[in-house]
Write a protein that holds these residues in place. Sequence first.
Motif, PDB file in Angstrom:
ATOM      1  N   GLU A 142       0.827  -1.201   0.000  1.00 31.48           N
ATOM      2  CA  GLU A 142       0.000   0.000   0.000  1.00 31.48           C
ATOM      3  C   GLU A 142       0.869   1.261   0.000  1.00 31.48           C
ATOM      4  O   GLU A 142       0.631   2.195  -0.756  1.00 31.48           O
ATOM      5  CB  GLU A 142      -0.918  -0.013   1.219  1.00 31.48           C
ATOM      6  N   VAL A 143       1.918   1.275   0.856  1.00 31.34           N
ATOM      7  CA  VAL A 143       2.820   2.428   0.926  1.00 31.34           C
ATOM      8  C   VAL A 143       3.582   2.593  -0.381  1.00 31.34           C
ATOM      9  O   VAL A 143       3.745   3.710  -0.887  1.00 31.34           O
ATOM     10  CB  VAL A 143       3.794   2.267   2.119  1.00 31.34           C
ATOM     11  N   SER A 144       4.055   1.449  -0.939  1.00 27.72           N
ATOM     12  CA  SER A 144       4.801   1.512  -2.208  1.00 27.72           C
ATOM     13  C   SER A 144       3.938   2.079  -3.325  1.00 27.72           C
ATOM     14  O   SER A 144       4.394   2.896  -4.133  1.00 27.72           O
ATOM     15  CB  SER A 144       5.295   0.111  -2.585  1.00 27.72           C
ATOM     16  N   LEU A 147       3.633   5.762  -2.771  1.00 22.01           N
ATOM     17  CA  LEU A 147       4.859   6.456  -3.160  1.00 22.01           C
ATOM     18  C   LEU A 147       4.988   6.538  -4.678  1.00 22.01           C
ATOM     19  O   LEU A 147       5.426   7.559  -5.225  1.00 22.01           O
ATOM     20  CB  LEU A 147       6.079   5.731  -2.573  1.00 22.01           C
ATOM     21  N   LEU A 148       4.609   5.449  -5.350  1.00 19.57           N
ATOM     22  CA  LEU A 148       4.671   5.444  -6.812  1.00 19.57           C
ATOM     23  C   LEU A 148       3.765   6.513  -7.402  1.00 19.57           C
ATOM     24  O   LEU A 148       4.163   7.280  -8.289  1.00 19.57           O
ATOM     25  CB  LEU A 148       4.283   4.053  -7.341  1.00 19.57           C
ATOM     26  N   MET A 149       2.529   6.577  -6.877  1.00 19.70           N
ATOM     27  CA  MET A 149       1.589   7.576  -7.382  1.00 19.70           C
ATOM     28  C   MET A 149       2.076   8.987  -7.072  1.00 19.70           C
ATOM     29  O   MET A 149       1.966   9.894  -7.903  1.00 19.70           O
ATOM     30  CB  MET A 149       0.208   7.351  -6.746  1.00 19.70           C
ATOM     31  N   ALA A 150       2.661   9.156  -5.880  1.00 17.13           N
ATOM     32  CA  ALA A 150       3.177  10.477  -5.506  1.00 17.13           C
ATOM     33  C   ALA A 150       4.345  10.871  -6.403  1.00 17.13           C
ATOM     34  O   ALA A 150       4.479  12.034  -6.810  1.00 17.13           O
ATOM     35  CB  ALA A 150       3.605  10.469  -4.042  1.00 17.13           C
ATOM     36  N   ILE A 203       4.931   9.806  -9.524  1.00 18.04           N
ATOM     37  CA  ILE A 203       4.398  10.131 -10.855  1.00 18.04           C
ATOM     38  C   ILE A 203       3.797  11.528 -10.866  1.00 18.04           C
ATOM     39  O   ILE A 203       4.026  12.324 -11.787  1.00 18.04           O
ATOM     40  CB  ILE A 203       3.349   9.079 -11.282  1.00 18.04           C
ATOM     41  N   LEU A 204       3.036  11.837  -9.826  1.00 18.65           N
ATOM     42  CA  LEU A 204       2.427  13.165  -9.730  1.00 18.65           C
ATOM     43  C   LEU A 204       3.497  14.254  -9.653  1.00 18.65           C
ATOM     44  O   LEU A 204       3.389  15.300 -10.298  1.00 18.65           O
ATOM     45  CB  LEU A 204       1.525  13.222  -8.499  1.00 18.65           C
ATOM     46  N   LEU A 205       4.554  13.984  -8.873  1.00 16.78           N
ATOM     47  CA  LEU A 205       5.642  14.955  -8.736  1.00 16.78           C
ATOM     48  C   LEU A 205       6.350  15.184 -10.066  1.00 16.78           C
ATOM     49  O   LEU A 205       6.675  16.322 -10.432  1.00 16.78           O
ATOM     50  CB  LEU A 205       6.639  14.467  -7.687  1.00 16.78           C
ATOM     51  N   ILE A 206       6.571  14.088 -10.809  1.00 17.79           N
ATOM     52  CA  ILE A 206       7.219  14.211 -12.125  1.00 17.79           C
ATOM     53  C   ILE A 206       6.377  15.058 -13.061  1.00 17.79           C
ATOM     54  O   ILE A 206       6.881  15.927 -13.782  1.00 17.79           O
ATOM     55  CB  ILE A 206       7.478  12.811 -12.722  1.00 17.79           C
ATOM     56  N   LEU A 207       5.064  14.797 -13.066  1.00 16.71           N
ATOM     57  CA  LEU A 207       4.167  15.579 -13.929  1.00 16.71           C
ATOM     58  C   LEU A 207       4.202  17.058 -13.555  1.00 16.71           C
ATOM     59  O   LEU A 207       4.221  17.934 -14.425  1.00 16.71           O
ATOM     60  CB  LEU A 207       2.742  15.029 -13.817  1.00 16.71           C
ATOM     61  N   ILE A 208       4.226  17.329 -12.250  1.00 13.08           N
ATOM     62  CA  ILE A 208       4.286  18.725 -11.802  1.00 13.08           C
ATOM     63  C   ILE A 208       5.594  19.372 -12.228  1.00 13.08           C
ATOM     64  O   ILE A 208       5.621  20.511 -12.702  1.00 13.08           O
ATOM     65  CB  ILE A 208       4.121  18.796 -10.272  1.00 13.08           C
ATOM     66  N   LEU A 209       6.710  18.625 -12.088  1.00  9.43           N
ATOM     67  CA  LEU A 209       8.020  19.165 -12.462  1.00  9.43           C
ATOM     68  C   LEU A 209       8.106  19.443 -13.956  1.00  9.43           C
ATOM     69  O   LEU A 209       8.673  20.449 -14.373  1.00  9.43           O
ATOM     70  CB  LEU A 209       9.127  18.185 -12.046  1.00  9.43           C
TER      71      LEU A 209
END
Length: 440
Positions: A75-77, A80-83, A85-91
């Motif tokens: 669940e944590v992994s 983290l994966l979704m977070a 991916i979201l961070l990459i899209l934001i960057l």
Amino acid sequence: MTLEECRQVCSGNCSCTAYSSLDISNGDKGCLLWYGELIDIRKLPERGQDIFIKMDPSEQESQAGSTRKKAKILEVSFSLLMATILLILILVWYKRKKKKLKVSEDIELPLFPFSTITRATNNFSFNNKIGEGGFGPVYKGVLEEGQEIAIKRLSRTSMQGIDEYKNEVIYISKLQHRNLVRLLGCCIQGEEKMLIYEYMPNKSLDSYIFDKTKRKLLDWPKLFDIINGIARGILYLHQDSRLRIIHRDLKASNILLDTDMNPKISDFGIARSVAGNDIGAKTRTVVGTHGYMSPEYAIDGIFSVKSDVFSFGVLVLEIVSGKTNRGFVHQDHNLNLLGHAWKLYKEDRSLGLADEHLADSCNNSQVLRSSQVGLLCVQKHPDDRPSMFSMVQMLTNENPLPKAKEPGFFTERNLFDEAKSGSQTNSSKNECTITLLDPR
């Protein structure tokens, strides 16, 4: 007994350690129970049989905890994966936006409002348009306080993009010399990107020296001043500026003339800076203008301060002769301007290179010196070409000059098309900076 009944029996007896289903006869099922150690476990040759072993409660809890822990880790992994991916899209989004905004952050210049430029150019009217190059159209404008300005507006279809825009802003904003055009500021709004310069009322050098009528307005003393001014401007770029700049596109159309006909070098869109004692570099993409590029740059992509020296030599020969290098046509041979100058030099007839309208104002010594300086600059091998410091010294003193060697790019070429048309090419049409891909 069914298998479930067998499980209940074993679970209710503390001594029971395991149970299994038992085939009795005619399809009837029974229950086989183990007490104590697991013994008498038979090996069945055809197929296996399930045996259910009772585990210690602590082991069951440990196994259940391990399962829950694994689920928690998954669940944590996943989170983290979704977070990530979201961070990459934001960057990615931020980087794209930042690339547009960073243009203005890197600039140490005033930012003109778009509305101010619109009013100054009468909404970019056709009557205010004074030229067009590889960067885009150029407009004349008048600010509200009466100051005249020139606006280079980046064309959306231009081969030169945001990198060239930033390149010119960063370099020219940090350069200060009387023979370099002065950048007053810039304007950035959405897709609009513009550079605002001091206005040069006499436009570019090529509009004078290649025009049969206007070139008569420039006598030899003024032309010699222009040659010296260009040389001092290049010397500043190569030696005295803090950035050490290689212009890479020196040509007559990039030399602007102010009210007093003083030359100012412009268009730093493809200029490059070199650090320390470096004098050059190599590129896979050759950018520049035919007729002004040195052999090592045009063929192998090697550019250096000696590439600019070659371009300066072409400029000097064009100023002396009033003819373009590429569009040069002679009735006795098919050489370009460099070849023609070399031919006259070997025959000791370099005065024949000078434009005939200079006869009344000509200083023979200066004409001969300028012609030889031009040939020294366009020598085939870079190591044979003098530095710009030496060029300035050669132009301003009377010391003997070294003998010139064979120039680069002077071999005879096929001028069938030019001869057929019966006219020479006007170089003012060659204002666009072109890009050549290195075939290697």
